[in-house]
Design an enzyme around this catalytic site. Structure first.
Site, PDB file in Angstrom:
ATOM      1  N   LYS A   1      38.818  32.166  78.005  1.00  0.00           N
ATOM      2  CA  LYS A   1      37.806  31.353  77.285  1.00  0.00           C
ATOM      3  C   LYS A   1      36.434  31.395  77.906  1.00  0.00           C
ATOM      4  O   LYS A   1      36.158  31.566  78.909  1.00  0.00           O
ATOM      5  CB  LYS A   1      38.214  29.982  77.133  1.00  0.00           C
ATOM      6  CG  LYS A   1      37.774  29.035  76.203  1.00  0.00           C
ATOM      7  CD  LYS A   1      38.200  27.576  76.110  1.00  0.00           C
ATOM      8  CE  LYS A   1      37.834  26.797  74.821  1.00  0.00           C
ATOM      9  NZ  LYS A   1      36.608  26.661  74.587  1.00  0.00           N
TER      10      LYS A   1
ATOM     11  N   GLU B   1      24.629  25.102  75.170  1.00  0.00           N
ATOM     12  CA  GLU B   1      24.824  23.884  75.357  1.00  0.00           C
ATOM     13  C   GLU B   1      23.910  22.981  76.268  1.00  0.00           C
ATOM     14  O   GLU B   1      23.451  21.896  76.149  1.00  0.00           O
ATOM     15  CB  GLU B   1      26.368  23.686  75.844  1.00  0.00           C
ATOM     16  CG  GLU B   1      27.477  23.963  74.921  1.00  0.00           C
ATOM     17  CD  GLU B   1      28.715  24.240  75.542  1.00  0.00           C
ATOM     18  OE1 GLU B   1      28.822  24.312  76.661  1.00  0.00           O
ATOM     19  OE2 GLU B   1      29.755  24.417  74.810  1.00  0.00           O
TER      20      GLU B   1
ATOM     21  N   SER C   1      -8.850   4.491  91.261  1.00  0.00           N
ATOM     22  CA  SER C   1      -7.817   5.177  90.744  1.00  0.00           C
ATOM     23  C   SER C   1      -7.573   5.108  89.162  1.00  0.00           C
ATOM     24  O   SER C   1      -6.789   6.063  88.783  1.00  0.00           O
ATOM     25  CB  SER C   1      -6.427   4.396  91.265  1.00  0.00           C
ATOM     26  OG  SER C   1      -6.596   3.974  92.832  1.00  0.00           O
TER      27      SER C   1
ATOM     28  N   PRO D   1     -10.491   6.399 104.176  1.00  0.00           N
ATOM     29  CA  PRO D   1     -10.084   6.850 102.716  1.00  0.00           C
ATOM     30  C   PRO D   1     -10.501   6.221 101.630  1.00  0.00           C
ATOM     31  O   PRO D   1     -10.810   6.862 100.467  1.00  0.00           O
ATOM     32  CB  PRO D   1      -8.718   5.875 102.908  1.00  0.00           C
ATOM     33  CG  PRO D   1      -8.669   5.664 104.332  1.00  0.00           C
ATOM     34  CD  PRO D   1      -9.559   5.710 105.020  1.00  0.00           C
TER      35      PRO D   1
ATOM     36  N   HIS E   1      23.888  23.363  52.894  1.00  0.00           N
ATOM     37  CA  HIS E   1      24.769  22.124  53.076  1.00  0.00           C
ATOM     38  C   HIS E   1      26.254  22.423  53.682  1.00  0.00           C
ATOM     39  O   HIS E   1      26.963  21.708  53.417  1.00  0.00           O
ATOM     40  CB  HIS E   1      25.012  21.572  51.423  1.00  0.00           C
ATOM     41  CG  HIS E   1      23.809  21.313  50.785  1.00  0.00           C
ATOM     42  ND1 HIS E   1      23.133  20.038  50.730  1.00  0.00           N
ATOM     43  CD2 HIS E   1      22.798  22.047  50.077  1.00  0.00           C
ATOM     44  CE1 HIS E   1      22.116  20.045  49.984  1.00  0.00           C
ATOM     45  NE2 HIS E   1      21.790  21.398  49.568  1.00  0.00           N
TER      46      HIS E   1
ATOM     47  N   SER F   1      36.843  27.885  80.890  1.00  0.00           N
ATOM     48  CA  SER F   1      37.812  26.832  81.074  1.00  0.00           C
ATOM     49  C   SER F   1      38.683  26.936  82.275  1.00  0.00           C
ATOM     50  O   SER F   1      38.655  28.076  82.799  1.00  0.00           O
ATOM     51  CB  SER F   1      38.953  26.929  79.813  1.00  0.00           C
ATOM     52  OG  SER F   1      39.880  26.179  79.941  1.00  0.00           O
TER      53      SER F   1
END
Length: 461
Positions: free
Chosen positions: A320, A327, A138, A128, A185, A314
């Site tokens: 609904k 969202e 690393s 390794p 606004h 809903s």
């Protein structure tokens, strides 16, 4: 479960490793020492494997590894890279929250390649550290993999963002002459067309895309070849250049040799690129809120546009419909904003020659980009592309608005126009009636001066 083990050893002693595992003792230690949090991302693992493959090739070319050893490492890397993500990750069980340099994940890759190479040919020793990690640390492989992985995921985000921009452009073109009331606004303002409003959303995202394309180029600087502290100890003079060229050929990307001291101690490119991703998220939050407010109702809200009904809204209120795509995107945006704070703080912790928050930086970066990349297709197809206008409602609100009085100001003066608007508000009159009662404006003048479509200057692109 009864798991069979084999005994391996590292510099700290013997370790029991599951008999079927391709990893070795250092991975096994980390697996038990850091058992919580998300796994290291597959993009980072693939980047590290690619780096090991390139290093084997370059080391062989420079006389640092024999052809037999180099070819075995490359063959083992190819075998791993050909696996699908789920199959590949079975051999990489380590979590993000580990050493801040990513050393354990680097060793996980080294150990897996070593074991796999030995399975391919037990006669050639592939260790390794000495072979797979030759000319590397690393400290330089992991930040190199971070930049490679970050650039890769950003490239997947860009086409999805382009599709959203194209969808917005179509909505804008189809509604260029549809007059509605403008709002500043959160109060009534002068008229605008819906096409103009949507063109602003599109232009916002076009600017974001241009910034992403520009800033993400900084990710192409790679610190490979810096080894322990950036000096390139235990490498040849041209190792970094050969590595960058080889990695570029493999991934078809124009990587660059970067300043190693910068690339290991600071993650400016990742932080800056994520900053643009955060900006994109904040713009998507703004656009999503505009869409869901304009679609609010259907009877008691703004009700100016309709968005597709994708699922019942809903569990108690029949019929609904909710703006669920908006969202989901706004929730993702808030997550990305929090992620940006994490990355900024982590980037600031580059003490001396090494930033030791590397795993959390790249994991958080990838989470943000993949969130947007995953959400954008349905956001585009199941909401934006399906937007339709309630032109009657838009016209009603324009007719009831008092801010078209602004068109009278050049003809009768600001003060007199304001007086007409205030009278209309106090007496609950529409603007036309209040203007005519003032005696300052005739019906013909009002018709000529207060033309909502002309007020939008929609012939100016």
């Amino acid at each position: 479960m009864n798991v069979e083990y084999r005994i391996e050893s590292d510099t700290l002693g013997e370790v029991k490793v599951p008999k079927s595992a391709l990893w070795g003792p250092q991975t096994e230690r980390s697996r038990h020492n850091f058992p919580t949090g998300p796994l290291m991302s597959v993009e980072v693992i693939r980047a590290l494997i690619t780096i090991k493959k390139a290093a084997a090739k370059v080391n062989q070319q420079q006389g640092e590894l024999t052809a037999a050893k180099s070819e075995l490492i490359e063959q083992a890397a190819d075998e791993l890279l050909q696996k699908d993500d789920d199959a590949l990750m079975a051999d990489f069980p380590l979590h993000v929250y580990q050493t801040g340099s990513g050393t354990q994940t680097n060793m996980n890759v080294n150990e897996v390649l070593s074991h796999l190479a030995q399975q391919l040919d037990a006669e050639v020793e592939i260790r390794p550290n000495d072979e797979v990690n030759h000319s590397q640390s690393s400290n330089d492989t992991f930040p190199t993999a971070m930049n490679m992985a970050a650039y890769q995921v950003v490239q997947k985000l860009e086409p999805e963002l382009e599709k959203l921009i194209a969808a917005l452009d179509q909505v804008a073109a189809a509604n260029w002459d549809v007059v509605k009331i403008g709002r500043t606004h959160l109060q009534d303002a002068t008229p605008i067309t819906f096409g103009q409003e949507v063109s602003g959303w599109s232009s916002t995202l076009k600017h974001d895309l241009a910034l992403i394309k520009s800033v993400s180029q900084s990710l192409l600087e790679l610190p490979i070849g810096g080894t322990a502290v950036g000096t390139g100890l235990n490498t040849t003079a041209t190792f970094d250049q050969e590595m960058v060229a080889t990695l570029g050929t493999v991934n078809q990307v124009q990587y660059q040799v970067g300043n190693k001291f910068y690339g290991m101690a600071a993650h400016t490119a990742l932080t800056a690129t994520h900053g643009v991703i955060r900006t994109l998220a904040s713009d998507l939050l703004k656009i999503s809120n505009d869409i869901r407010f304009l679609a609010s109702g259907p009877r008691s809200g703004y009700g100016e546009i309709n968005i597709p009904a994708n699922e019942p809204g809903s569990s108690i209120m029949p019929g609904k419909v909710n703006p669920t795509q908006a969202e989901a995107m706004t929730m993702a945006a808030t997550k990305i904003m929090g992620n940006d704070t994490t990355i900024e703080m982590a980037n600031s912790q580059g003490n001396f020659e090494m930033n030791v928050y590397k795993p959390v930086i790249i994991a958080t970066f990838i989470e943000s980009v993949e969130l947007l990349t995953g959400l954008l297709p349905n956001y585009t197809e199941k909401m934006v592309a399906g937007i339709t206008v309630n032109q009657k409602r838009m016209q009603q609100l324009v007719d009831e608005s008092l801010m078209t009085v602004t068109a009278l100001s050049p003809h009768i003066g600001y003060h007199e126009a304001a007086t007409i608007a205030q009278k209309a508000m106090q007496k609950h009159l529409n603007l036309k009636d209040a203007a005519l009662q003032s005696g300052l404006v005739s019906e013909a003048d009002f018709a000529k001066w207060v033309n909502p479509l002309k007020l939008t200057n929609n012939d100016r692109k």
